[in-house]
Write a protein that holds these residues in place. Structure first.
Motif, mmCIF file in Angstrom:
data_model
loop_
_atom_site.group_PDB
_atom_site.id
_atom_site.type_symbol
_atom_site.label_atom_id
_atom_site.label_comp_id
_atom_site.label_asym_id
_atom_site.label_seq_id
_atom_site.Cartn_x
_atom_site.Cartn_y
_atom_site.Cartn_z
ATOM 1 N N ASP A 77 0.868 -1.175 0.000
ATOM 2 C CA ASP A 77 0.000 0.000 0.000
ATOM 3 C C ASP A 77 0.906 1.226 0.000
ATOM 4 O OD1 ASP A 77 -2.224 1.692 0.196
ATOM 5 O OD2 ASP A 77 -2.148 1.654 2.380
ATOM 6 N N LEU A 78 1.001 1.888 -1.138
ATOM 7 C CA LEU A 78 1.833 3.074 -1.294
ATOM 8 C C LEU A 78 0.919 4.281 -1.431
ATOM 9 C CD1 LEU A 78 4.652 4.322 -1.725
ATOM 10 C CD2 LEU A 78 4.379 3.840 -4.163
ATOM 11 N N VAL A 79 1.211 5.335 -0.683
ATOM 12 C CA VAL A 79 0.401 6.549 -0.722
ATOM 13 C C VAL A 79 1.303 7.707 -1.129
ATOM 14 C CG1 VAL A 79 -1.082 8.094 0.589
ATOM 15 C CG2 VAL A 79 -1.081 5.643 1.108
ATOM 16 N N ILE A 80 0.966 8.338 -2.244
ATOM 17 C CA ILE A 80 1.725 9.485 -2.745
ATOM 18 C C ILE A 80 0.997 10.756 -2.321
ATOM 19 C CG2 ILE A 80 2.574 10.676 -4.807
ATOM 20 C CD1 ILE A 80 3.906 8.005 -4.578
ATOM 21 N N ALA A 81 1.715 11.702 -1.744
ATOM 22 C CA ALA A 81 1.116 12.981 -1.347
ATOM 23 C C ALA A 81 0.513 13.655 -2.578
ATOM 24 C CB ALA A 81 2.168 13.889 -0.719
ATOM 25 N N PRO A 82 -0.654 14.292 -2.427
ATOM 26 C CA PRO A 82 -1.307 14.951 -3.565
ATOM 27 C C PRO A 82 -0.402 15.940 -4.296
ATOM 28 C CG PRO A 82 -2.771 14.909 -1.678
ATOM 29 C CD PRO A 82 -1.444 14.400 -1.207
ATOM 30 N N GLU A 83 0.490 16.597 -3.574
ATOM 31 C CA GLU A 83 1.388 17.582 -4.184
ATOM 32 C C GLU A 83 2.396 16.926 -5.137
ATOM 33 O OE1 GLU A 83 -0.275 18.547 -0.441
ATOM 34 O OE2 GLU A 83 1.361 17.138 -0.708
ATOM 35 N N SER A 108 15.016 11.393 -6.687
ATOM 36 C CA SER A 108 14.684 12.071 -7.940
ATOM 37 C C SER A 108 13.648 13.165 -7.778
ATOM 38 C CB SER A 108 14.155 11.064 -8.964
ATOM 39 O OG SER A 108 15.143 10.111 -9.267
ATOM 40 N N THR A 109 12.750 12.988 -6.846
ATOM 41 C CA THR A 109 11.638 13.939 -6.700
ATOM 42 C C THR A 109 11.791 14.865 -5.499
ATOM 43 O OG1 THR A 109 10.340 12.354 -5.407
ATOM 44 C CG2 THR A 109 10.003 12.349 -7.810
ATOM 45 N N GLY A 110 12.795 14.627 -4.674
ATOM 46 C CA GLY A 110 12.958 15.440 -3.472
ATOM 47 C C GLY A 110 11.914 15.124 -2.414
ATOM 48 N N SER A 111 11.377 13.917 -2.449
ATOM 49 C CA SER A 111 10.355 13.521 -1.476
ATOM 50 C C SER A 111 10.989 12.701 -0.354
ATOM 51 C CB SER A 111 9.246 12.716 -2.169
ATOM 52 O OG SER A 111 9.765 11.577 -2.802
ATOM 53 N N ASN A 112 10.190 12.427 0.655
ATOM 54 C CA ASN A 112 10.615 11.626 1.806
ATOM 55 C C ASN A 112 9.710 10.416 1.931
ATOM 56 O OD1 ASN A 112 12.615 13.540 2.817
ATOM 57 N ND2 ASN A 112 10.848 14.823 3.267
ATOM 58 N N MET A 113 10.264 9.328 2.450
ATOM 59 C CA MET A 113 9.512 8.092 2.645
ATOM 60 C C MET A 113 9.235 7.916 4.131
ATOM 61 S SD MET A 113 10.680 4.284 1.335
ATOM 62 C CE MET A 113 12.355 4.831 1.394
ATOM 63 N N ARG A 114 7.997 7.512 4.427
ATOM 64 C CA ARG A 114 7.608 7.281 5.815
ATOM 65 C C ARG A 114 6.751 6.028 5.863
ATOM 66 N NH1 ARG A 114 2.862 8.761 8.495
ATOM 67 N NH2 ARG A 114 2.216 10.088 6.772
ATOM 68 N N TYR A 115 7.054 5.147 6.822
ATOM 69 C CA TYR A 115 6.264 3.924 7.029
ATOM 70 C C TYR A 115 5.288 4.176 8.164
ATOM 71 C CZ TYR A 115 9.755 1.506 4.222
ATOM 72 O OH TYR A 115 10.587 1.106 3.199
ATOM 73 N N GLN A 116 4.046 3.780 7.952
ATOM 74 C CA GLN A 116 3.042 3.864 9.008
ATOM 75 C C GLN A 116 2.154 2.629 8.898
ATOM 76 O OE1 GLN A 116 0.952 7.570 9.365
ATOM 77 N NE2 GLN A 116 -0.702 6.655 10.528
ATOM 78 N N GLY A 117 2.276 1.762 9.879
ATOM 79 C CA GLY A 117 1.540 0.495 9.818
ATOM 80 C C GLY A 117 2.003 -0.292 8.608
ATOM 81 N N SER A 118 1.063 -0.729 7.798
ATOM 82 C CA SER A 118 1.411 -1.493 6.602
ATOM 83 C C SER A 118 1.488 -0.617 5.359
ATOM 84 C CB SER A 118 0.384 -2.608 6.390
ATOM 85 O OG SER A 118 -0.895 -2.040 6.193
ATOM 86 N N SER A 119 1.398 0.700 5.527
ATOM 87 C CA SER A 119 1.442 1.625 4.394
ATOM 88 C C SER A 119 2.776 2.352 4.320
ATOM 89 C CB SER A 119 0.324 2.667 4.516
ATOM 90 O OG SER A 119 -0.935 2.045 4.502
ATOM 91 N N ILE A 120 3.126 2.728 3.094
ATOM 92 C CA ILE A 120 4.332 3.518 2.850
ATOM 93 C C ILE A 120 3.874 4.835 2.233
ATOM 94 C CG2 ILE A 120 6.550 3.625 1.663
ATOM 95 C CD1 ILE A 120 6.268 0.515 1.365
ATOM 96 N N TYR A 121 4.343 5.940 2.805
ATOM 97 C CA TYR A 121 3.959 7.265 2.348
ATOM 98 C C TYR A 121 5.157 7.963 1.710
ATOM 99 C CZ TYR A 121 -0.271 6.714 5.104
ATOM 100 O OH TYR A 121 -1.466 6.276 5.600
ATOM 101 N N LEU A 122 4.933 8.541 0.533
ATOM 102 C CA LEU A 122 5.922 9.438 -0.074
ATOM 103 C C LEU A 122 5.361 10.841 0.082
ATOM 104 C CD1 LEU A 122 7.169 7.718 -3.350
ATOM 105 C CD2 LEU A 122 8.137 7.651 -1.069
ATOM 106 N N GLU A 123 6.130 11.686 0.747
ATOM 107 C CA GLU A 123 5.644 13.019 1.088
ATOM 108 C C GLU A 123 6.645 14.069 0.620
ATOM 109 O OE1 GLU A 123 3.345 11.821 5.157
ATOM 110 O OE2 GLU A 123 5.531 12.140 5.274
ATOM 111 N N GLY A 124 6.127 15.248 0.347
ATOM 112 C CA GLY A 124 6.967 16.378 -0.053
ATOM 113 C C GLY A 124 6.081 17.538 -0.459
ATOM 114 N N ASP A 125 6.714 18.685 -0.611
ATOM 115 C CA ASP A 125 5.951 19.889 -0.943
ATOM 116 C C ASP A 125 5.658 20.009 -2.426
ATOM 117 O OD1 ASP A 125 5.935 20.633 1.723
ATOM 118 O OD2 ASP A 125 7.838 21.687 1.539
#
Length: 128
Positions: A77-83, A108-125
């Motif tokens: 389960d990968l979640v990409i920030a809307p931005e 490549s995108t200047g984003s950060n990876m964060r694990y929360q439970g069974s999901s992986i989040y890619l976040e950035g501005d």
């Protein structure tokens, strides 16, 4: 989801002769439940059969599509920030490992990876 690489296939809902579609090479059928008709779509994503050749290929691909391909390939389960969803990414991974793929995307995108439970989040501005 059914993808036809070559030939023709009749795809239908279980025991339902009304909810069916004929698929040809390069097409896919998508079943979203008994209450919805099966849809026929052109498969424009070369990663649709990535599991066969064990290679993921992205060529100026928006991250929302990269997200779908990674989820399908690795079963995560990968979640990409809307931005970041429309940021473009290019890269090719032979025998891909999830952690390596995500690290390259983050660099490549200047984003950060964060694990929360069974999901992986890619976040950035925004895109780098």
């Amino acid at each position: 989801l059914v993808y036809v690489e070559e030939g023709k296939v009749m795809f239908s809902a279980k025991d339902d002769g009304q909810n069916q579609v004929r698929l040809g090479a390069g097409e896919m059928g998508v079943f979203r439940g008994q209450q919805n008709p099966i849809t026929k779509e052109k498969a424009g994503d070369e990663n649709i059969v990535a599991w066969v050749n064990d290679t993921l290929v992205f060529d100026n691909t928006p991250l929302y599509q990269v997200e779908r391909d990674i989820e399908a390939f690795f079963g995560v389960d990968l979640v990409i920030a809307p931005e970041l969803e429309n940021c473009l990414f290019s890269g090719e991974f032979a025998n891909p490992q999830l952690k390596n793929v995500l690290e390259v995307i983050c660099l490549s995108t200047g984003s950060n990876m964060r694990y929360q439970g069974s999901s992986i989040y890619l976040e950035g501005d925004s895109c780098k």
